[in-house]
Design an enzyme around this catalytic site. Structure first.
Site, PDB file in Angstrom:
ATOM      1  N   ASP A 185     -73.961  32.789 -40.886  1.00 14.55           N
ATOM      2  CA  ASP A 185     -74.748  34.011 -41.005  1.00 14.55           C
ATOM      3  C   ASP A 185     -75.712  34.233 -39.835  1.00 14.55           C
ATOM      4  O   ASP A 185     -76.511  33.364 -39.498  1.00 14.55           O
ATOM      5  CB  ASP A 185     -75.548  33.936 -42.311  1.00 14.55           C
ATOM      6  CG  ASP A 185     -76.048  35.275 -42.774  1.00 14.55           C
ATOM      7  OD1 ASP A 185     -76.702  35.966 -41.985  1.00 14.55           O
ATOM      8  OD2 ASP A 185     -75.782  35.627 -43.942  1.00 14.55           O
ATOM      9  N   SER A 214     -75.544  39.872 -40.473  1.00 11.07           N
ATOM     10  CA  SER A 214     -75.061  39.690 -41.842  1.00 11.07           C
ATOM     11  C   SER A 214     -74.644  41.032 -42.445  1.00 11.07           C
ATOM     12  O   SER A 214     -73.817  41.731 -41.881  1.00 11.07           O
ATOM     13  CB  SER A 214     -76.134  38.981 -42.677  1.00 11.07           C
ATOM     14  OG  SER A 214     -75.585  38.450 -43.870  1.00 11.07           O
TER      15      SER A 214
END
Length: 297
Positions: A154, A40
């Site tokens: 993510d 991320s």
């Protein structure tokens, strides 16, 4: 003495700006960052550093105020998320001027999550921007990336601290930065000048009104005391990542274990860049003291 570092950067929304402070402190201490892995926001900061443009990115992100951050949000009604992130990544591409992993200065590994096969996907070659865009796609918030037969979101969903993905070198130090730590937050001392004054435009007047009434971006509770959408999302992700992060660090035993409190900021408070970078510096210095490493290492 070998002072090479393999650096692992966790997920964590805007708290990941603390990674910048950690990187700067490592370089100040004379370490050579030999490789990076990230999930991320960790993949984003890692990619910008590996491209050689971290200083320019730091200057840009520290110039943002709340209105600037809000202006970067391009809303969509696709049903897969409410932010397209196209506006943001047009700017990000200015700081990541390498098209592929192979062009980077150092090895980089980026983690995303394939929600179809329910497994992690590790990128270390091919399209760099696509990999990072996949890794930052917060489920239900930022739209996923469709790549081959995968739907990518993510990387922090499945592997918020991707130690298993780092490319190690013989004799290196393993440095892990976890910006989701379940510890109290101590606001760092900030010795910087305030940002330059901005024109008090109609847009900023409207923003101040919206902030008072809707708590946009901050993730704070609504006026009636109930948590807002971003608060629910933040807390849910924190709970999900808690045990994964704890187990990963215990199993891997990093040489320097840097911890930044998850209470430092909510996901979208990127306008607090100065503070979060300094929080990273402070967390690194504390972790170095507790590492048992000599001052000369």
């Amino acid at each position: 003495m070998n002072k090479k570092v393999s650096l692992v950067l966790s997920s964590g929304g805007c708290r990941g700006l603390a990674h910048i402070g950690v990187i700067e402190e490592l370089l100040n201490d004379g370490y050579e960052i030999a490789s990076v892995s990230g999930a991320s926001i960790g993949s984003l900061i890692g990619g910008i550093y590996a491209s050689g443009n971290l200083r320019a990115f730091r200057e840009w992100v520290c110039s943002l105020d709340e209105v600037d951050v809000y202006d970067l949000i391009d809303f969509t009604l696709t049903g897969q998320g409410f932010i397209k992130a196209e506006k943001l990544f047009k700017i990000i591409e200015e700081f990541i001027d390498c098209n592929t992993f192979e062009e980077l200065n150092i090895p980089l590994s980026v983690v995303a999550t394939d929600i179809i096969k329910r497994q992690e996907v590790v990128f270390d070659k091919g399209s760099l921007i696509m990999a990072i865009r996949s890794s930052v796609a917060i489920p239900t918030v930022i739209t996923p990336v469709l790549y081959k037969d995968m739907v990518l979101v993510d990387g922090g969903v499945i592997n918020p601290i991707p130690v298993n993905c780092i490319q190690r070198t013989e004799g290196d130090l393993l440095v892990v930065v976890n910006v989701n730590a379940n510890i109290p937050y101590q606001k760092p001392e900030i010795k910087t000048l305030p940002p330059p004054g901005r024109e008090f435009s109609f847009k900023r007047k409207a923003w101040n009104y919206a902030k008072r009434h809707f708590n946009l971006l901050s993730g704070e509770k609504k006026s009636n005391g109930t948590p807002g959408y971003l608060t629910v999302m933040d807390k849910s992700i924190d709970i999900m990542q808690d045990r994964i992060c704890g187990l990963t660090v215990v199993q891997q035993q990093p040489d320097i274990d840097v911890k930044v409190s998850r209470e430092a900021a909510s996901t979208f408070e990127f306008y607090r860049a100065y503070e979060l970078i300094e929080a990273g510096r402070a967390a690194y210095r504390l972790a170095k003291q507790h590492s048992g490493l000599s001052e000369n290492y």
